[in-house]
Write an enzyme that holds these catalytic residues in place. Structure first.
Site, mmCIF file in Angstrom:
data_model
loop_
_atom_site.group_PDB
_atom_site.id
_atom_site.type_symbol
_atom_site.label_atom_id
_atom_site.label_comp_id
_atom_site.label_asym_id
_atom_site.label_seq_id
_atom_site.Cartn_x
_atom_site.Cartn_y
_atom_site.Cartn_z
ATOM 1 N N LYS A 35 29.472 -26.556 49.847
ATOM 2 C CA LYS A 35 30.220 -26.574 48.581
ATOM 3 C C LYS A 35 31.643 -27.065 48.848
ATOM 4 C CE LYS A 35 30.354 -23.858 44.357
ATOM 5 N NZ LYS A 35 29.924 -24.941 43.468
ATOM 6 N N ARG A 77 27.182 -18.333 51.669
ATOM 7 C CA ARG A 77 27.247 -19.790 51.478
ATOM 8 C C ARG A 77 28.631 -20.316 51.824
ATOM 9 N NH1 ARG A 77 25.383 -21.940 45.766
ATOM 10 N NH2 ARG A 77 27.461 -21.229 45.199
ATOM 11 N N GLU A 126 20.050 -33.115 42.061
ATOM 12 C CA GLU A 126 20.928 -32.188 41.348
ATOM 13 C C GLU A 126 21.095 -32.629 39.891
ATOM 14 O OE1 GLU A 126 22.598 -29.462 42.520
ATOM 15 O OE2 GLU A 126 23.216 -29.833 44.588
#
Ligand code: PLP
Ligand code: COI
Length: 340
Positions: free
Chosen positions: A184, A82, A220
């Site tokens: 992220k 990721r 989220e």
């Protein structure tokens, strides 16, 4: 190994300076060997892209002490993948998986006295980060990069642990429909600071973000993914290009399917159809599983299972995931890397 004198069971998710951190420098197309350092500050060029243009990212994973005293990491290969996917989105160099995992291992070993003992409920949180640095002023990728990993012993992210907390649907967005929501990057978290403050001020643990295009679907739950257990027993989680693909969420999907034979669905979750769920939760490395007691939306608090009790399916998913993470349960999917 003697441990530092901490009240492990009372830790929260707060910064503590541990002894060693790892740092490596990328210049002229290559990473240096990297090393452990004791200093917890860095000096970077005033024109660094990380400062001006948000060219940076981070990761989060945990180390767990097993009953036999060995320490293990949970799926560090997924955090590495990721981080590299985020690096692509931010036009930053990849950190090779072997380097990423080696850095994490080195940091855990060097800080062994800070790794919470088995049975305390605390863990060692690892924070890898990657930033653009070097002399620059134009809006373009940096000439140099720093990759670091530090660690902190932590307790629960939401102070209640496996107790339900209430959330509020936010009017703000943390990311754009085709923006950086799945990466992220710090910018997503910067965008969440004000909504979080407003939610906290109103007495909620955090906010639930809706899809930025239509504001009709759940995306989220603060810095965690959403899951719901339908009244027919299916594990449901939103599918969207603007949410962060949570490693915890994908692990739970597999546990729900493989350990409990549950139906699993990644699909749209409409905020005005919460009645389909018997239970709901937030999941992530820091949050682990935090049951959602109630969700406040358009003037009404929708309570899922209960505002005070954790639902039975949420509890069994939690026990299984955490059991694998602490080495109490078998690891059939090879998610664990022992720190040797
Ligand atoms: N969503 C956001 C916005 C996060 O910051 C995190 C934390 O990493 C998650 C979801 C959960 O992801 P993971 O389970 O990989 O920690
Ligand atoms: C994590 O769960 O690792 C997170 O990144 C959440 C938050 C502390 C940013």
């Amino acid at each position: 190994m003697s441990k530092v004198d901490l009240d492990w069971g009372k830790l929260s998710f707060s910064y503590i300076k541990t002894d060693y951190r790892y740092i490596s420098h990328w210049k002229n197309g290559a990473w240096d060997a990297g090393s452990l350092v004791t200093e917890n500050t860095i000096t970077i060029a005033e024109g660094s892209t990380a400062i001006h243009y948000g060219q940076q990212c981070f990761e989060g994973l945990k180390a767990y002490t097993r009953a036999d005293g060995k320490i293990q990491l949970f799926r560090p290969d997924r955090n590495s993948a990721r981080m590299n996917a985020t690096a692509d989105r931010m036009v930053m160099p990849h950190v090779p998986e072997a380097k990423f995992i080696d850095a994490c291992m080195q940091v855990v070993k060097a800080n062994e006295k800070w790794v919470p003992p088995y049975g305390t409920g605390a863990t060692l949180y690892l924070r890898p980060w990657l930033i653009g640095v070097g002399d620059n002023i134009g809006v373009k990728p940096a000439p140099e990069y720093l990759f670091g990993v530090f660690c902190i012993p932590v307790g629960p992210y939401f102070k209640e642990g496996l107790k339900p907390v209430n959330f509020i649907a936010s009017e703000y967005d943390r990311a754009a429909p085709r923006g950086t929501g799945a990466a992220k990057v710090g910018g997503n978290y910067a965008a969440s600071l004000m909504p979080h403050e407003e939610a906290a001020h109103k007495g909620y643990a955090d906010c639930v973000y809706l899809d930025p295009a239509t504001h009709t679907k759940i995306e989220e739950v603060g810095a965690a993914n959403f899951f719901g257990i339908t009244k027919t027993g299916a594990f449901v989680t939103p599918l969207s290009p603007s949410i962060l693909p949570s490693i915890t969420k994908y692990s739970l999907l597999q546990v729900a399917k493989d350990n409990f034979g549950m139906k699993t669905e990644e699909r749209d979750v409409y905020i005005d159809r919460l009645d389909e769920f018997a239970e709901a939760g937030a999941c992530g490395t820091a949050a682990v599983i935090t049951p959602i007691g109630g969700l406040f939306y358009k003037g009404k608090l929708h309570v899922f299972h209960s505002e005070t009790e954790t639902g039975p399916v949420t509890r069994k998913l939690y026990d299984t995931l955490v059991g694998i993470q602490y080495g109490d349960l078998p690891d059939p999917a090879h998610w664990i890397r022992v720190v040797e």
